[in-house]
Design an enzyme around this catalytic site. Structure first.
Site, PDB file in Angstrom:
ATOM      1  N   SER A   1      -9.278   1.486   2.883  1.00 25.94           N
ATOM      2  CA  SER A   1      -8.767   2.569   2.821  1.00 25.94           C
ATOM      3  C   SER A   1      -7.746   1.388   1.573  1.00 25.94           C
ATOM      4  O   SER A   1      -7.524   2.505   0.536  1.00 25.94           O
ATOM      5  CB  SER A   1      -7.845   3.745   2.819  1.00 25.94           C
ATOM      6  OG  SER A   1      -7.196   2.709   4.630  1.00 25.94           O
TER       7      SER A   1
ATOM      8  N   LYS B   1       0.698  -1.264  -0.221  1.00 21.78           N
ATOM      9  CA  LYS B   1      -0.091   0.179  -0.436  1.00 21.78           C
ATOM     10  C   LYS B   1       1.148   1.361  -0.326  1.00 21.78           C
ATOM     11  O   LYS B   1       1.712   0.874   1.001  1.00 21.78           O
ATOM     12  CB  LYS B   1      -0.826  -0.013   1.066  1.00 21.78           C
ATOM     13  CG  LYS B   1      -1.795   0.910   1.218  1.00 21.78           C
ATOM     14  CD  LYS B   1      -3.085   1.179   2.337  1.00 21.78           C
ATOM     15  CE  LYS B   1      -3.723   1.969   3.208  1.00 21.78           C
ATOM     16  NZ  LYS B   1      -4.362   1.937   4.049  1.00 21.78           N
TER      17      LYS B   1
ATOM     18  N   SER C   1      -9.416  -1.360   7.476  1.00 23.86           N
ATOM     19  CA  SER C   1      -8.879  -0.855   5.976  1.00 23.86           C
ATOM     20  C   SER C   1      -8.548  -1.927   5.266  1.00 23.86           C
ATOM     21  O   SER C   1      -7.940  -2.070   4.661  1.00 23.86           O
ATOM     22  CB  SER C   1      -8.342   0.872   5.580  1.00 23.86           C
ATOM     23  OG  SER C   1      -9.685   1.825   5.803  1.00 23.86           O
TER      24      SER C   1
END
Ligand SMILES: [Mg+2]
Ligand SMILES: [Zn+2]
Lengths: 488, 98, 485
Positions: free
Chosen positions: A156, A81, A180
């Site tokens: 997210s 990420k 997330s």
């Protein structure tokens, strides 16, 4: 067979690499080729460095040839990420603010993955500064769900879940502040694990809400998640909130425990707003565990209704302070319009941050401001204590809790434009962060429309091994993991 | 979702504290959206928190520190690599009026 | 109307450590710009703070030295404000749970004369907390350049109660506080290097009034004498405003030590709201009794208690104690020397150190640590003098050479022929007889009971001895002869 390498779990690929049926360079090339073929549609990546990945893979092959393979992740391409730092690589948090930022240092998890022989592959899209539940809040455009390109991958860490589901990485890392990792894992049909707060170092993770953030893995299988967790867990002297706990052999432990367990069903997690198809899938999972001899017990987490408010106060307050450093002075976006030093702050931040980030900074600044601290932040911290106690009370009777991961399957892009409606996507996941507990999401079926559904298991502090074992028993008895999205 | 304004939310003041230049449109939109959120948050006031200790950290660890041993840091080149403007190995900002 | 000033000081002192307070890159002064940074100092995305144990030890020690209560638990808070010298745009500090509470600083006010001890009193402290320093801005015509070398240096903030009433008290407070910190090895407190910085809160009120007047904050008092001058100036200014019938406004003023004038800093357009909250990246600190005990054992005796002890144990006058105790090395040097020669000789030791040693060190611009003269040298010199082997002037000469060369006094006396003459008794007696014979008037006076008349014979005797006779032996020989007459 080679064209399907990118859908294989780590454990299987490890065997192929070990017998030299496949090299890491071949595997990495297959992943790169797949990414090039599909990412124009999925848009999971913010950036990738093909040459660098091939070089890492080549180095891995050299190690293996020399008999110096470092373990199950040797030669395996892992996506990160874009909030996790990799030395010499871009680190953007999917924000215009950091669009040109190159980090000079490795996050602790990055260093650990490199130490385990993994190939660090690509920076994955997310909601800007990890603020969101749909990956629509990225300054570089949304990632979409590989199962339905008109829908969100969750967030997210949507880039991390979508890339994995689409075969653009073998495993990925995300971060979980209020769900997330687990929510996008559920929406993309992969396994996602949020470790106990303090088990995995946050050093090198762009902070959203420091007391809630944890890095964790996305994987095709529970076993892969165990392999990933083992590689990244452990005490780090660079993170003062890191816990001095032993890191067990999660992979072996997950296989060793077979149950039966005492499982709690929190009644507050099955109310209004829960999609009937999701509810039905979770009920079938509960029936499965009961059939396995598990004791199923209804429990109550009475402060559940206050989780969302508590979370938004604490998370935004911490974020307002954590994001103060993005000012265009030492690095990051500096407004060309700024006339003086004070102006640099106002204009650079106005130009560099997107609307959701601004909204949360404003809320967080407000709840900490003079005269409001006690009513908001201090009160939220106290309610947080009660929320945590709810879970610990439940654990007197049960080993783990079983809930839906997300109240709804993947929704359409743009469908939830009202921030509050979107915040409600997190109702089953944020309590876990407030209490600092480990939890994972494992695929538990599909909607009639073909959208993945996730089952959440919430464990006791540092009982990740148990949690992986419970998920594995379910996973092995079902074949959800064998289904892959077909990209048009 | 009920629409409500947050009478206490002085968006200009808060935006100033946060060093964010907001447009009139953003101010109006955020005021309304945050009003909704704050309205929702009001229900926290109903929780009885008498005698409850606040949780600042998920696990109450104390005395985490390192020994005072200096280690090498970044070279100046690396330290300033991402700087928007630099001169004489320092970061340049428009003159700061004290 | 008569006014009384009320003054509180906020002093920031850099703690002397190898590494910074929340990361392990080196701390230091005078290095090329931005060479003492790391990702944490620059607040790069993803970085986290880790406490420096030595900084905690130092502040607890400071608290113990000043008689503070050490909090059993303290925590870290974020003080949020934006400024280009502050990399995170928040400062890690301590808000409602500082590490040290209460305590006091003993001060001495100026006495009626330089050689007379002044009044002593204690200025109570509010608190001491630990925080991090910011970087340094270098201002130019149109831009400012930022150097982050100083950012993250451990900083102690010592807040006094508003309990001082004159510029002299503030001066004495800073002098004493500074000496205490240097004594404890906590900081070098070099104000030129910014290791000690002081802000003063000053108000005035009519004598007898208990309510505090309007407070003015005076900043940039960057030397101890500027603190005294600046405060004196500000008190005068406030009185003048009130006498004129004006009103005082709460403001921050900048004092210019060069011109002796102060000016209001443009009141910042934004009100301060620091939005303190507990730093989620740092864990609280618990200080137990054992930790305190360990540090207490390392605490040195402070200057004022030492001064009282020197006066009592060694019968030293204020003129000596007031010079000896303020430099710990000097005081230690003194006591090491006394140990060699015995407490009865303490005054002689004190004289040698405060007159001769300090004079020579001053002339050579040397610290005492660099002195070639050791306690053993001074002890040996006192021994030679007491044995009558060297006389006063010779001893002074020997000292100077000893300081220059580091040679022992006996060797210098031999080399330079500075030993008192090894007069045989017969020769001395003859010189004495000659002197008595030559001055009948003095003999008569002495016989009549005027003891000082004996001095009249000593000159000629010393002259005959070419200055190398021991005055005590001359005196004894003369008395013996006179008694028989
Ligand atoms: Mg300050
Ligand atoms: Zn301070």
């Amino acid at each position: 067979m080679a064209d399907e390498l990118f859908f294989k779990p780590i454990a299987e690929l490890g065997a192929l690499l070990e017998t030299k049926a496949v090299s890491s360079v071949e595997l990495t090339r297959a992943v790169i080729a797949r990414t090039k073929a599909v990412d124009g549609r999925v848009r999971a990546f913010n950036s990738y460095d093909e040459a660098d990945a091939i070089a890492q893979a080549a180095a891995s092959d050299v190690r293996r040839a020399a008999g110096q393979a470092r373990g199950p992740l040797e030669g395996i391409p892992i996506g990160l990420k874009d909030v996790i730092s990799v030395a010499g690589q871009p680190l953007t948090a999917s924000s215009k603010m950091l669009a040109n930022f190159v980090s000079p240092y490795d996050a602790t998890v990055t260093a650990k993955l490199k130490g385990a022989g993994a190939v660090i592959w690509g920076r994955l899209n997310c909601d800007e500064f990890a603020m969101g539940s749909s990956t629509e809040n990225s300054a570089f455009g949304p990632t979409v769900n590989p199962w339905d390109l008109t829908r969100v991958p969750g967030g997210s860490s949507g880039g991390s879940s979508a890339a994995l589901a689409a075969g653009e990485a073998i495993a990925t890392l995300g971060s979980d502040t209020g769900g997330s990792i687990r929510q996008p894992a559920a929406l993309c049909g992969v396994v996602g694990l949020k470790p106990t707060y303090g088990l995995v170092s946050r050093y090198g993770l762009i902070a959203f809400a420091s007391s809630l953030d944890q890095i964790g893995p996305f994987a095709r299988t529970v076993e892969d998640a165990a392999i990933m967790l083992e590689a990244i867990a452990g005490h780090d002297p660079l993170d003062s909130t890191s816990f001095k706990a032993d890191v067990p052999d999660y992979r072996a432990e997950a296989k060793r425990h077979q149950g039966p367990w005492r499982l709690g069903i929190p009644k507050e997690y099955f109310g209004a707003g829960l999609d009937p198809e999701v509810n039905a899938a979770v009920e079938r999972a509960i029936a499965f565990y009961r059939a396995q001899g598990c004791e199923i017990k209804e429990v109550s987490l009475p402060h559940t209704q206050y989780c969302l408010d508590t979370y938004y106060i604490i998370a935004t307050a911490e974020a307002s302070s954590n994001l103060a450093r993005y000012d265009g002075i030492r690095y990051g976006h500096r407004s060309k319009e700024a006339k003086d030093a004070v102006d640099i702050y106002f204009k650079s931040r106005a130009e560099g941050f997107g609307p959701e980030v601004k909204r949360r900074i404003i809320l967080g600044t407000y709840v900490l401001s003079s005269g409001y601290y006690d009513a908001f932040y201090l009160r939220a911290q106290k309610v947080r204590t009660l929320i945590r106690q709810d879970f610990l009370n439940a654990y007197r009777e049960v080993d783990a809790l079983l809930t839906p991961t997300s109240p709804v399957p993947a929704f359409k892009l743009g469908e939830k434009s009202d921030p509050l409606a979107l915040y409600l996507c997190d109702i089953y996941t944020i309590g876990v962060n407030l209490a600092g507990l480990p939890a994972l999401s494992v695929p538990c079926g599909f909607t009639a429309g073909g959208l993945p559904i996730g089952l959440q298991l919430i464990g006791q502090p540092f009982a990740e091994a148990n949690l992986l074992a419970m998920a594995r028993v379910y996973e092995q008895a079902h074949d959800w993991r064998l289904k892959h999205p077909v990209l048009p | 979702m009920t629409m409500s304004s947050a009478p206490d939310l002085n968006i200009d003041h808060v935006a100033k504290l946060a060093r964010l230049a907001l447009t009139a449109e953003e101010k109006a939109r955020f005021s309304q959206q945050l009003g909704d959120v704050l309205h929702h948050i009001e229900q926290l006031g109903k929780v009885d928190v008498t005698g409850v200790e606040p949780t600042a950290h998920a696990f109450p660890i104390t005395n985490v520190w390192a020994d005072d041993i200096a280690r090498p840091g970044l070279t100046v080149e690396t330290a300033l690599r991402n700087a928007p403007a630099q001169r004489d190995n320092m970061i340049v900002v428009p003159k700061v009026v004290e | 109307m008569n006014y009384e000033a009320v003054i509180g000081l906020e002093v920031h002192i850099q703690i002397k450590t190898h590494s910074k307070v929340f990361t392990r890159v080196a701390a230091g002064y005078g290095q090329p710009a931005n060479t003492l940074t790391d990702p944490v100092v620059l607040a790069l995305p993803g970085t986290l703070p880790v406490m420096n144990k030595a900084a905690l030890d130092a502040i607890i020690k400071a608290g113990l030295l000043l008689g503070c209560e050490i909090a059993p638990v303290c925590k870290w808070d974020r003080k949020n404000y934006f400024y280009p010298d502050s990399p995170k745009n928040y400062q890690i500090s301590q808000y409602d749970q500082p590490i040290c509470l209460g305590g006091s600083v003993e001060i001495e006010l100026p006495g009626p004369a330089r050689n007379v001890m002044g009044e002593h009193k204690r200025i109570p402290l509010t608190r001491i907390h630990l925080e991090e320093d910011v970087g340094k801005l270098n201002h130019f015509a149109t831009e400012s350049l930022v150097d982050y070398n100083r950012a993250g240096t451990p900083l102690m903030e010592i807040v006094s109660d508003p309990a001082m009433h004159s510029a002299d008290e503030a001066f004495a407070y800073l002098t004493s506080l500074r000496a205490t910190m240097i004594y404890g090895g906590i900081s070098d407190c070099d104000m030129e290097k910014g290791q000690l910085r002081c802000d003063a809160n000053i108000s005035i009120r009519p004598v007898g009034e208990t309510k505090l007047g309007t407070k003015v904050e005076l900043k940039n008092l960057n030397s101890i004498s500027f603190v005294r001058d600046g405060i004196a100036h500000e008190i005068k200014r406030q009185i003048a405003v009130l006498e004129r019938g004006g009103t005082l406004v709460q403001e921050t003023r900048d004092y210019d030590g060069q011109t002796g004038a102060s000016q209001s800093l443009r009141s910042k357009e934004m009100a301060h709201d620091y939005r303190y909250f507990p730093d989620p990246d740092l864990m609280p600190v618990k200080v137990d009794e054992a930790w305190q005990e360990r540090l207490r054992a390392e605490c040195p005796e402070l200057p004022f208690p030492k001064q009282r002890r020197f006066a009592e144990s060694y019968q030293l006058p204020y003129t000596l104690t007031s010079v000896l105790v303020w430099d710990r090395t000097l005081a230690d040097f003194f006591e090491s020397t006394v140990k060699l020669v015995g407490p009865a000789k303490a005054q002689a030791v004190g004289n040698w150190i405060t007159n001769d040693l300090l004079r020579e060190l001053g002339a050579a611009h040397l610290e005492i640590a660099a002195s070639k003269v050791s306690p053993a040298h001074i002890a040996a010199l006192i021994g030679l003098f007491d044995a009558g082997s060297v006389l006063t002037n010779a001893a002074k000469e020997i000292f100077i050479e000893m300081f220059a060369t580091g040679d022992l006094p006996g060797a210098i006396a031999d080399r330079r022929g500075l030993r008192a003459a090894p007069t045989d008794a017969g020769e001395l007696e003859q010189w004495c007889r000659d002197a008595i014979a030559a001055n009948a008037k003095a003999v008569a006076e002495f016989k009549a009971g005027k003891d000082s008349a004996i001095n009249a014979f000593k000159g000629p005797v010393m002259k005959a001895a070419k200055g190398k006779a021991d005055p005590k032996r001359v005196d004894a020989a003369l008395r013996q002869l006179l008694a028989t007459m």
